[in-house]
Motif scaffolding. Structure first.
Motif, PDB file in Angstrom:
ATOM      1  N   ASN A 297     -12.244  36.114 -89.171  1.00 25.71           N
ATOM      2  CA  ASN A 297     -11.165  36.136 -90.163  1.00 25.71           C
ATOM      3  C   ASN A 297     -10.623  37.543 -90.419  1.00 25.71           C
ATOM      4  N   ARG A 298     -10.878  38.450 -89.488  1.00 23.26           N
ATOM      5  CA  ARG A 298     -10.369  39.824 -89.581  1.00 23.26           C
ATOM      6  C   ARG A 298     -10.797  40.533 -90.862  1.00 23.26           C
ATOM      7  N   SER A 299     -11.858  40.099 -91.466  1.00 22.17           N
ATOM      8  CA  SER A 299     -12.392  40.765 -92.657  1.00 22.17           C
ATOM      9  C   SER A 299     -13.667  41.503 -92.265  1.00 22.17           C
ATOM     10  N   TYR A 300     -14.273  42.145 -93.253  1.00 24.72           N
ATOM     11  CA  TYR A 300     -15.528  42.857 -92.998  1.00 24.72           C
ATOM     12  C   TYR A 300     -16.606  41.910 -92.483  1.00 24.72           C
ATOM     13  N   GLU A 301     -16.518  40.627 -92.885  1.00 27.17           N
ATOM     14  CA  GLU A 301     -17.497  39.645 -92.456  1.00 27.17           C
ATOM     15  C   GLU A 301     -17.468  39.407 -90.950  1.00 27.17           C
ATOM     16  N   SER A 302     -16.410  39.826 -90.282  1.00 30.30           N
ATOM     17  CA  SER A 302     -16.272  39.557 -88.848  1.00 30.30           C
ATOM     18  C   SER A 302     -16.723  40.724 -87.986  1.00 30.30           C
ATOM     19  N   LEU A 303     -17.263  41.782 -88.571  1.00 28.84           N
ATOM     20  CA  LEU A 303     -17.548  42.994 -87.817  1.00 28.84           C
ATOM     21  C   LEU A 303     -18.896  42.983 -87.112  1.00 28.84           C
ATOM     22  N   GLY A 304     -19.724  42.019 -87.407  1.00 26.07           N
ATOM     23  CA  GLY A 304     -21.041  41.981 -86.785  1.00 26.07           C
ATOM     24  C   GLY A 304     -20.978  41.651 -85.305  1.00 26.07           C
ATOM     25  N   LYS A 305     -22.015  42.062 -84.578  1.00 27.62           N
ATOM     26  CA  LYS A 305     -22.099  41.779 -83.152  1.00 27.62           C
ATOM     27  C   LYS A 305     -23.503  41.281 -82.828  1.00 27.62           C
ATOM     28  N   ARG A 306     -23.558  40.179 -82.057  1.00 27.04           N
ATOM     29  CA  ARG A 306     -24.844  39.630 -81.625  1.00 27.04           C
ATOM     30  C   ARG A 306     -24.979  39.870 -80.122  1.00 27.04           C
ATOM     31  N   ALA A 307     -26.100  40.415 -79.695  1.00 29.22           N
ATOM     32  CA  ALA A 307     -26.336  40.637 -78.270  1.00 29.22           C
ATOM     33  C   ALA A 307     -27.836  40.534 -78.017  1.00 29.22           C
ATOM     34  N   PHE A 308     -28.204  39.809 -76.967  1.00 30.84           N
ATOM     35  CA  PHE A 308     -29.615  39.656 -76.637  1.00 30.84           C
ATOM     36  C   PHE A 308     -29.755  39.389 -75.146  1.00 30.84           C
ATOM     37  N   ASP A 309     -30.969  39.636 -74.640  1.00 34.58           N
ATOM     38  CA  ASP A 309     -31.270  39.391 -73.235  1.00 34.58           C
ATOM     39  C   ASP A 309     -31.889  38.011 -73.073  1.00 34.58           C
ATOM     40  N   ILE A 310     -31.654  37.383 -71.916  1.00 36.53           N
ATOM     41  CA  ILE A 310     -32.170  36.045 -71.636  1.00 36.53           C
ATOM     42  C   ILE A 310     -33.042  36.115 -70.387  1.00 36.53           C
ATOM     43  N   TYR A 311     -34.290  35.665 -70.520  1.00 37.74           N
ATOM     44  CA  TYR A 311     -35.228  35.620 -69.402  1.00 37.74           C
ATOM     45  C   TYR A 311     -35.596  34.157 -69.121  1.00 37.74           C
ATOM     46  N   VAL A 312     -35.690  33.791 -67.846  1.00 34.59           N
ATOM     47  CA  VAL A 312     -36.191  32.474 -67.449  1.00 34.59           C
ATOM     48  C   VAL A 312     -37.300  32.695 -66.426  1.00 34.59           C
ATOM     49  N   GLN A 313     -38.460  32.140 -66.699  1.00 36.28           N
ATOM     50  CA  GLN A 313     -39.653  32.350 -65.864  1.00 36.28           C
ATOM     51  C   GLN A 313     -39.922  33.839 -65.665  1.00 36.28           C
ATOM     52  N   GLY A 314     -39.676  34.633 -66.722  1.00 36.66           N
ATOM     53  CA  GLY A 314     -39.955  36.060 -66.689  1.00 36.66           C
ATOM     54  C   GLY A 314     -38.919  36.907 -65.978  1.00 36.66           C
ATOM     55  N   VAL A 315     -37.862  36.282 -65.464  1.00 32.01           N
ATOM     56  CA  VAL A 315     -36.815  37.018 -64.746  1.00 32.01           C
ATOM     57  C   VAL A 315     -35.564  37.084 -65.617  1.00 32.01           C
ATOM     58  N   ILE A 316     -35.017  38.290 -65.799  1.00 28.59           N
ATOM     59  CA  ILE A 316     -33.834  38.421 -66.646  1.00 28.59           C
ATOM     60  C   ILE A 316     -32.627  37.759 -65.978  1.00 28.59           C
ATOM     61  N   LYS A 317     -31.930  36.906 -66.727  1.00 24.76           N
ATOM     62  CA  LYS A 317     -30.766  36.177 -66.218  1.00 24.76           C
ATOM     63  C   LYS A 317     -29.461  36.651 -66.850  1.00 24.76           C
ATOM     64  N   ARG A 318     -29.515  37.114 -68.077  1.00 24.63           N
ATOM     65  CA  ARG A 318     -28.335  37.658 -68.744  1.00 24.63           C
ATOM     66  C   ARG A 318     -28.759  38.874 -69.548  1.00 24.63           C
ATOM     67  N   LYS A 319     -27.974  39.950 -69.443  1.00 26.04           N
ATOM     68  CA  LYS A 319     -28.225  41.178 -70.177  1.00 26.04           C
ATOM     69  C   LYS A 319     -27.180  41.328 -71.266  1.00 26.04           C
ATOM     70  N   ASP A 320     -27.607  41.605 -72.489  1.00 25.68           N
ATOM     71  CA  ASP A 320     -26.699  41.834 -73.626  1.00 25.68           C
ATOM     72  C   ASP A 320     -25.730  40.661 -73.804  1.00 25.68           C
ATOM     73  N   TYR A 321     -26.270  39.464 -73.831  1.00 25.65           N
ATOM     74  CA  TYR A 321     -25.420  38.268 -73.914  1.00 25.65           C
ATOM     75  C   TYR A 321     -24.801  38.163 -75.304  1.00 25.65           C
ATOM     76  N   ASP A 322     -23.485  38.030 -75.360  1.00 28.47           N
ATOM     77  CA  ASP A 322     -22.719  37.976 -76.610  1.00 28.47           C
ATOM     78  C   ASP A 322     -22.044  36.601 -76.681  1.00 28.47           C
ATOM     79  N   ILE A 323     -22.536  35.729 -77.564  1.00 27.47           N
ATOM     80  CA  ILE A 323     -22.042  34.350 -77.631  1.00 27.47           C
ATOM     81  C   ILE A 323     -20.556  34.310 -77.964  1.00 27.47           C
ATOM     82  N   GLN A 324     -20.162  35.044 -78.989  1.00 25.94           N
ATOM     83  CA  GLN A 324     -18.766  35.016 -79.431  1.00 25.94           C
ATOM     84  C   GLN A 324     -17.824  35.466 -78.319  1.00 25.94           C
ATOM     85  N   HIS A 325     -18.214  36.501 -77.610  1.00 27.09           N
ATOM     86  CA  HIS A 325     -17.373  36.999 -76.515  1.00 27.09           C
ATOM     87  C   HIS A 325     -17.294  35.977 -75.384  1.00 27.09           C
TER      88      HIS A 325
END
Length: 764
Positions: A297-325
């Protein structure tokens, strides 16, 4: 990239009066500078997610006033120094390269969280942790501790021991408690609605519910042990709430299958889901996401960023995954589909980890790290065709009788040689009966050595039970109808109709039966440790420590939940007691003796019928007025839970005897939790008793225990009985926990046993 360790930078040396230092999600590189040791006035030190070169554990011995320490994912090597035990509170040393033993921190009375996950710590599991687990969240997942030293339970939601000990290759084990639970079958797909209720999608795919509350150091397997999750971490300097672990969307979702995205599982640092008992082969993993916390909503509430790594069977599959993006905005679904994921040891692991690329305090302090809406694991190969085993189906007495007649005819025909004449009689003794469900009397005579007294396991109202061994080495338990039993025929038919074909880890397995002439016998799986009553109340060499008692109590509750809510034939057992709970080699409890069980026909909310059961375990409304409902079993479970806590049989109560209470090796928090739940279950009013599914949730810590209303639990006549024994309720409240346990056991035992046979007959 900015470096943290400028050798010539005098800034740290000049900050000697600094009290709080927080460097999180900053993008700094390590190592941690040696000049940190000069900040002797620090009370809070929080550094996380440093890339680059690592370092030894920083010298912080001069920081005598340290209250909060967080050094997470900083590539720190070496051992945890012993002087750490002098600090007020340890917070987080997870995801480093620490090794050696865990220091003794029992003197830190103000410590409430200890995260050591993701290191190489070895040695024995510290026993002092069990003494403090009531007030301490501890996460030791992903370490190399000694397996033999670890507790065998996964029942405490504040102690995470997922993958806490060393194992490799095909012997990889997820937890000690799971290694003692063999897989009953292979699974070919697992679908989980993370953080939400059970859902069936428009494509008719069923997603299991995952509504457990979660927590800072949380690990509990699912009911059937086919999957589970491990959660690590809590938000820094933010309020501890349930919304830290389950997110709920506040707006209207318009995408297809929106039920999958209304809730999501959160974890402040690390979140792992696993599939277990999967058939080996390649799998397709589908991960479902939707950003339902941030707003657009273009307010201060929208400024956060979520990013995390995803591993499957111990192997990284996604680096810095951002759901919103990836989804192109908030409240929009996005999927990741990963194919050819190998499963070689029946296990599949998916891990999400925050590594400092998202925000931690924007728009406000909270949890902006791993978030997942749903997970699917599906084999890329077809399951084998189902084995051609007969199905026992019973819907009412007429169908049950037909089954018995059919099995009688088969048994007689086989014995007379009218069918299967190409099969030699010797093959009757080679275990074929486990596949047909039909045993001959000759087989069972041979298996039990003619029902020799040395093979006798016990005796009940139905008859005697014997241990048997087939020629292929299979152990069985044979229940023989007593010729003196007036109810035996009806109970025999009822037992077959109720549990034939049922498969649940906490319900005893019925292999089949024998119906020849006047011989009526039932054949069960053999239970190595006899009954719970045998283990608890008799002088036997079976160690039932507190973690095992907690696990047994949860297992019984899960079995009853299955019988009440999840089985095709929903039923009231009517005779839940310690002698009817059997224990296998791993002390896993299994509900047995269904001769008195009653189907909930036509989905009635209650059933009025004749009295049948055991005095001392029967609910008052059933014992006095014949009013039967699922809450009858709940009451019996409550009495049984009290016995498990106290280690004393309810049937042995005498007013002039001292009550026994379990005082060695018990977890105070769990014991009081179980006691409170038992008192709720034994409420005089059926409407105020919880359901068995609620009991399971409370025992596992997923549901808050309702406040005890002692007036509702013990009405005036019961309170008078307490007073007659020299204990008013107010006096009871003043005792410590173990004394209150004794008094509660005594009052419930007294009430149950005050219902004599003459009183019951008088009411009818």
């Amino acid at each position: 990239m900015t470096k943290l360790n400028h050798q010539d930078d005098p800034s740290l040396k000049s900050w000697t009066k600094l009290r709080n230092l927080e460097i999180q999600a900053s993008g700094f590189e390590g190592p941690i500078p040696a000049s940190l040791s000069t900040l002797s006035n620090l009370q809070e030190l929080m550094i996380s997610d440093l890339s680059g070169k690592g370092s030894q554990f920083p010298n912080i011995s001069s920081m005598k006033g340290m209250k909060k320490l967080l050094l997470r994912n900083c590539n720190i090597t070496g051992i945890i120094p012993s002087y750490i035990s002098q600090m007020y509170e340890i917070k987080d040393l997870s995801f480093n390269n620490l090794h050696g033993h865990i220091p003794d921190l029992r003197e830190l009375s103000t410590m409430n969280k200890l995260y050591l996950t993701g290191n190489y710590l070895n040695g024995d599991f510290p026993k002092w942790i069990l003494d403090k687990v009531a007030e301490l969240d501890v996460d030791l997942s992903y370490n190399n501790l000694s397996k033999d030293s670890l507790p065998s339970t996964c029942s405490d939601p504040s102690l995470n021991l997922y993958r806490s000990y060393y194992s490799t290759g095909n012997n990889l084990e997820l937890a000690k408690c799971l290694s003692s639970r063999p897989c009953s079958k292979d699974y070919y797909s697992v679908n989980i609605n993370c953080g939400g209720p059970a859902v069936t999608t428009r494509n008719k795919v069923y997603f299991e519910a995952d509504e457990r509350s979660g927590g800072p150091a949380y690990f509990l397997p699912s009911t059937d042990d086919s999957w589970g999750f491990s959660s690590t971490g809590s938000p820094v300097n933010a309020k501890e709430t349930s919304t830290n672990y389950i997110a709920t969307n506040v707006s209207i979702l318009t995408m297809d299958d929106s039920q999958l995205y209304t809730n999501a599982r959160l974890a402040p640092v690390s979140l792992t889901y696993y599939g277990r008992c999967l058939a080996n082969g390649n799998y397709t993993v589908t991960l479902h996401f939707a950003e339902i916390i941030f707003r657009d909503n273009r307010s201060y509430e929208s400024l956060g960023k979520r990013a995390f790594d995803i591993y499957v069977q111990g192997v990284i599959k996604r680096k810095d995954y951002d759901i919103q993006h990836e989804a192109g905005g908030v409240d929009k679904k996005v999927k990741i589909t990963l194919t050819n994921i190998p499963v070689t040891n029946k296990r599949l692991e998916i891990r999400f980890q925050f590594v400092g690329k998202g925000t931690t305090a924007v728009p406000k302090r909270g949890v902006f790290s791993p978030l997942v809406s749903a997970i699917s694991m599906k084999s890329e190969f077809e399951p084998p065709p189902p084995s051609r085993k007969p199905m026992f189906i019973a819907i009412g007495a007429s169908v049950v009788a037909l089954c018995v007649i059919l099995m009688t005819a088969i048994g007689i025909s086989w014995r007379m040689g009218y069918i299967c004449d190409t099969i030699s009689r010797d093959k009757e003794l080679r275990g074929l009966n486990l596949q047909t469900g039909v045993f001959t009397y000759r087989q069972l005579l041979a298996a039990t050595d003619k029902f020799d007294e040395s093979n006798k396991l016990g005796e009940g109202g139905f008859g005697s039970v014997y241990k048997g061994t087939l020629l292929d080495g299979t152990l069985i338990a044979v229940k023989q109808l007593s010729s003196k039993s007036t109810q035996g025929n009806r109970e025999f038919v009822n037992e077959i109709g109720m549990i034939a074909g049922i498969q649940h880890p906490n319900v005893v397995r019925l292999h089949g039966c024998c119906v020849e002439r006047n011989h009526l016998l039932l054949v069960y799986e053999y239970m190595e440790n006899n009954s719970l009553a045998h283990a608890l109340f008799e002088q036997v060499v079976v160690e039932i420590d507190w973690p095992t008692r907690q696990r047994i109590c949860v297992g019984i509750a899960q079995g009853l939940t299955f019988l009440h809510d999840e089985s095709v034939l929903k039923m009231v057992h009517r005779d839940i007691k310690a002698t009817n709970i059997l224990l296998d080699a791993d002390l896993t409890p299994k509900i047995s003796d269904f001769g008195l069980a009653k189907l909930d026909e036509d989905e009635n909310t209650h059933i009025t019928t004749r009295i049948a059961g055991t005095i001392g375990y029967m609910a008052p409304e059933y014992a006095l007025w014949g009013y039967l409902s699922y809450k009858t079993d709940v009451y019996s479970f409550g009495v049984l839970a009290l016995e498990i806590v106290a280690g004393k049989s309810n049937m042995d109560y005498q007013p002039n005897k001292q009550c026994f209470c379990l005082v060695d090796q018990f977890n105070k928090k769990e014991a009081m939790r179980m006691l409170k739940i038992a008192l709720l279950c034994t409420n005089q009013s059926p409407a105020l008793r919880p359901t068995m599914s609620e009991v399971v949730s409370m025992l596992e810590g997923r549901r808050k225990i309702k406040e005890l209303n002692m007036n509702a639990i013990m009405p005036e006549d019961n309170e008078l009985k307490l007073q007659a024994r020299g204990q008013t309720f107010e006096e009871m409240q003043s005792h410590d926990d173990s004394q209150r346990t004794e008094i509660s056991i005594k009052s419930i035992s007294s009430y149950s046993n005050d219902l004599t046979d003459s009183q019951i007959s008088e009411k009818h």
